[in-house]
Write an enzyme that holds these catalytic residues in place. Structure first.
Site, PDB file in Angstrom:
ATOM      1  CE1 TYR A   1     -39.251 -45.137  11.516  1.00  0.00           C
ATOM      2  CE2 TYR A   1     -38.603 -45.710  13.758  1.00  0.00           C
ATOM      3  CZ  TYR A   1     -39.580 -45.417  12.829  1.00  0.00           C
ATOM      4  OH  TYR A   1     -40.911 -45.382  13.213  1.00  0.00           O
TER       5      TYR A   1
ATOM      6  CE  LYS B   1     -41.170 -41.990  11.826  1.00  0.00           C
ATOM      7  NZ  LYS B   1     -42.538 -41.534  11.531  1.00  0.00           N
TER       8      LYS B   1
HETATM    9  N1  NAD Z   1     -45.543 -49.829  13.735  1.00  0.00           N
HETATM   10  C1  NAD Z   1     -44.852 -49.431  14.790  1.00  0.00           C
HETATM   11  O1  NAD Z   1     -44.455 -50.242  15.651  1.00  0.00           O
HETATM   12  C2  NAD Z   1     -44.539 -47.961  15.001  1.00  0.00           C
HETATM   13  C3  NAD Z   1     -43.884 -47.549  16.169  1.00  0.00           C
HETATM   14  C4  NAD Z   1     -43.617 -46.186  16.354  1.00  0.00           C
HETATM   15  C5  NAD Z   1     -43.992 -45.269  15.392  1.00  0.00           C
HETATM   16  N2  NAD Z   1     -44.625 -45.700  14.273  1.00  0.00           N
HETATM   17  C6  NAD Z   1     -44.988 -44.702  13.277  1.00  0.00           C
HETATM   18  O2  NAD Z   1     -46.376 -44.790  13.021  1.00  0.00           O
HETATM   19  C7  NAD Z   1     -46.623 -44.496  11.646  1.00  0.00           C
HETATM   20  C8  NAD Z   1     -47.448 -45.604  11.042  1.00  0.00           C
HETATM   21  O3  NAD Z   1     -46.842 -46.853  11.312  1.00  0.00           O
HETATM   22  P1  NAD Z   1     -47.366 -48.176  10.558  1.00  0.00           P
HETATM   23  O4  NAD Z   1     -46.687 -49.323  11.207  1.00  0.00           O
HETATM   24  O5  NAD Z   1     -48.835 -48.121  10.479  1.00  0.00           O
HETATM   25  O6  NAD Z   1     -46.718 -47.857   9.139  1.00  0.00           O
HETATM   26  P2  NAD Z   1     -46.139 -48.672   7.887  1.00  0.00           P
HETATM   27  O7  NAD Z   1     -44.726 -49.089   8.124  1.00  0.00           O
HETATM   28  O8  NAD Z   1     -47.120 -49.686   7.467  1.00  0.00           O
HETATM   29  O9  NAD Z   1     -46.072 -47.467   6.841  1.00  0.00           O
HETATM   30  C9  NAD Z   1     -47.154 -46.580   6.678  1.00  0.00           C
HETATM   31  C10 NAD Z   1     -47.442 -46.391   5.239  1.00  0.00           C
HETATM   32  O10 NAD Z   1     -46.419 -45.608   4.604  1.00  0.00           O
HETATM   33  C11 NAD Z   1     -46.501 -45.956   3.252  1.00  0.00           C
HETATM   34  N3  NAD Z   1     -45.338 -45.570   2.437  1.00  0.00           N
HETATM   35  C12 NAD Z   1     -44.135 -46.193   2.369  1.00  0.00           C
HETATM   36  N4  NAD Z   1     -43.365 -45.608   1.425  1.00  0.00           N
HETATM   37  C13 NAD Z   1     -44.105 -44.600   0.887  1.00  0.00           C
HETATM   38  C14 NAD Z   1     -43.887 -43.669  -0.160  1.00  0.00           C
HETATM   39  N5  NAD Z   1     -42.735 -43.647  -0.853  1.00  0.00           N
HETATM   40  N6  NAD Z   1     -44.870 -42.800  -0.480  1.00  0.00           N
HETATM   41  C15 NAD Z   1     -46.058 -42.838   0.186  1.00  0.00           C
HETATM   42  N7  NAD Z   1     -46.328 -43.687   1.199  1.00  0.00           N
HETATM   43  C16 NAD Z   1     -45.353 -44.572   1.527  1.00  0.00           C
HETATM   44  C17 NAD Z   1     -46.653 -47.467   3.265  1.00  0.00           C
HETATM   45  O11 NAD Z   1     -47.187 -47.932   2.016  1.00  0.00           O
HETATM   46  C18 NAD Z   1     -47.564 -47.698   4.448  1.00  0.00           C
HETATM   47  O12 NAD Z   1     -48.920 -47.898   4.110  1.00  0.00           O
HETATM   48  C19 NAD Z   1     -45.263 -44.307  10.978  1.00  0.00           C
HETATM   49  O13 NAD Z   1     -44.962 -42.929  10.838  1.00  0.00           O
HETATM   50  C20 NAD Z   1     -44.307 -44.959  11.946  1.00  0.00           C
HETATM   51  O14 NAD Z   1     -43.010 -44.386  11.907  1.00  0.00           O
HETATM   52  C21 NAD Z   1     -44.902 -47.015  14.049  1.00  0.00           C
END
Ligand code: NAD
Length: 282
Positions: free
Chosen positions: A174, A178
Site C-alpha cells: 500500500y 501510494k
Molecule cells: N479510507 C481511509 O481511511 C483512507 C485513508 C487514506 C487514504 N484513503 C484513500 O482515499 C481513497 C478512497 O478511499 P475509500 O476508503 O473511499 O476507498 P475504498 O477502499 O472503498 O476503495 C475505493 C473504490 O475503489 C474500487 N476498486 C477496487 N478495486 C478496483 C478495481 N480493480 N477497479 C476499479 N475500482 C476498484 C472499490 O470498488 C471502491 O469503491 C483511496 O484512494 C484511498 O487510498 C483512504
C-alpha cells in the site's frame, strides 16, 4: 469558491456508500459539474456489510443522488487492472460529454490481504496494489491528458494518503503504491504545466468510511463481533489519536478536491496536501 458550471468530471472508485469517491462526485455536482462515475462490480463478500444485498447499488445509487442535484451522471463499470478498460473509460466520457475537465483518481485496491510483514507479502498482491493504486492512475492521466491538452486546460487530482509520506508496519504494498503516486503527481504536473493543466494529490489520514478491509474482517471474526462494530472501535481509536479530535469524513476530503478543481487553485500544481486533523506535518 467559484462554481464548476459546465465542467465535466470523472471520478474513479465512486460506488462506496460512505466513500471518498461518492462524496467527491456529489460535491463537484453540487458546484455545477456533470459527472461520470466508475467502479468495479464486486461480489457481496468483497463489499462492506452495509453495501451487501439490495441495500445499496454502487455507482447506480450514487448516480441517483447526483441526478437529484440536477446534474447529468454517466455510470461506467470498469476494472482498473485493465489497460483497455481505462482507455475505454476516458473515451466514453469524451464521447458522451465532448471533453474531460477534471479527473479524480480515487479508486484503490481493496485492502487487507496486503497487511502482512514484507517477507510474507505475496508477489501477486504486491502487483495488484501497484496495478490499481499506481498504474491505473498513470494510465487514466495519460489518456485524459491528451484530451486536456487539446482543450488547453484540465485538473487531475489524485487521492493519495498519509501512507504516501510515512511507512508503517505490514503496509509495504500500500505505502509503495501510494508513495509512487506523489512522484507521478510531480512529474505529470511538470509535463502538463505548459498546457495549463494542474496535477495535485491529496493525502488523507484515517477516514471514517466503511470500506472493505479483509484484515479487519478477519479480526472481527476472531473476536466474534460484526465487522461494522469492530470498524466503529477502530474509528473511535483513530478519533482519540487525532489532535483535532476526529478522523476525516469523506466530505472533508471532497471539499479539498473541490478547491483544487476550482479556478482559485489555478496556480497550484505538483502538490500533496495533507488532510489529517494534525497527525502528520510534511
Ligand atoms: N479510507 C481511509 O481511511 C483512507 C485513508 C487514506 C487514504 N484513503 C484513500 O482515499 C481513497 C478512497 O478511499 P475509500 O476508503 O473511499 O476507498 P475504498 O477502499 O472503498 O476503495 C475505493 C473504490 O475503489 C474500487 N476498486 C477496487 N478495486 C478496483 C478495481 N480493480 N477497479 C476499479 N475500482 C476498484 C472499490 O470498488 C471502491 O469503491 C483511496 O484512494 C484511498 O487510498 C483512504
Amino acid at each position: 469558491m467559484s462554481n464548476l458550471n459546465g465542467k465535466i468530471v470523472l471520478v474513479t472508485g465512486a460506488g462506496g456508500r460512505k466513500g471518498v469517491g461518492r462524496a467527491t462526485a456529489l460535491k463537484l455536482a453540487s458546484l455545477g459539474a456533470d459527472v461520470t462515475i466508475t467502479d468495479v462490480p464486486r461480489p457481496d463478500d468483497d463489499l462492506p456489510p452495509q453495501e451487501r444485498g439490495d441495500q445499496w447499488n454502487g455507482i447506480e445509487s450514487v448516480a441517483e443522488e447526483v441526478r437529484a442535484l440536477g446534474r447529468e451522471c454517466l455510470t461506467i463499470p470498469a476494472d482498473l487492472s485493465s489497460r483497455s478498460e481505462i482507455q475505454d473509460l476516458i473515451e466514453q466520457v469524451v464521447a458522451k460529454f465532448g471533453r474531460i475537465d477534471i479527473l479524480v483518481n480515487n479508486a484503490r485496491a481493496i485492502i487487507g490481504k496486503d497487511r502482512v510483514p514484507v517477507w510474507e507479502l505475496d508477489a501477486d498482491i504486491w502487483q495488484h496494489f501497484l496495478d490499481i493504486n499506481t498504474t491505473a492512475v498513470f494510465l487514466a492521466t495519460k489518456f485524459a491528458a491528451k484530451h486536456m491538452i487539446d482543450q488547453g486546460s484540465g485538473r487531475i487530482i489524485n487521492i493519495a494518503s498519509a501512507a504516501s509520506k510515512r511507512g508503517s508496519p505490514k503496509s509495504s504494498a500500500y505505502c509503495a503504491s501510494k508513495f509512487a503516486v506523489l512522484g507521478l503527481t510531480q512529474c505529470a504536473a511538470l509535463d502538463l504545466a505548459p498546457h495549463k493543466i494542474t496535477v495535485n494529490s491529496v493525502c488523507p489520514g484515517g477516514i471514517n468510511t466503511d470500506r472493505m478491509n479483509y484484515a479487519e474482517q478477519a479480526e472481527a471474526d476472531a473476536r466474534g463481533v460484526p465487522l461494522e462494530a469492530y470498524r466503529a472501535q477502530v474509528v473511535e481509536r483513530m478519533n482519540q489519536g487525532t489532535p483535532l479530535g476526529r478522523v476525516a469524513e469523506s466530505e472533508d476530503v471532497a471539499h479539498l478536491v473541490a478547491f483544487l478543481a476550482s479556478d482559485e487553485a489555478e496556480m497550484i500544481t505538483g502538490q500533496a496536501y495533507n488532510i489529517n486533523g494534525g497527525t502528520l506535518f510534511h
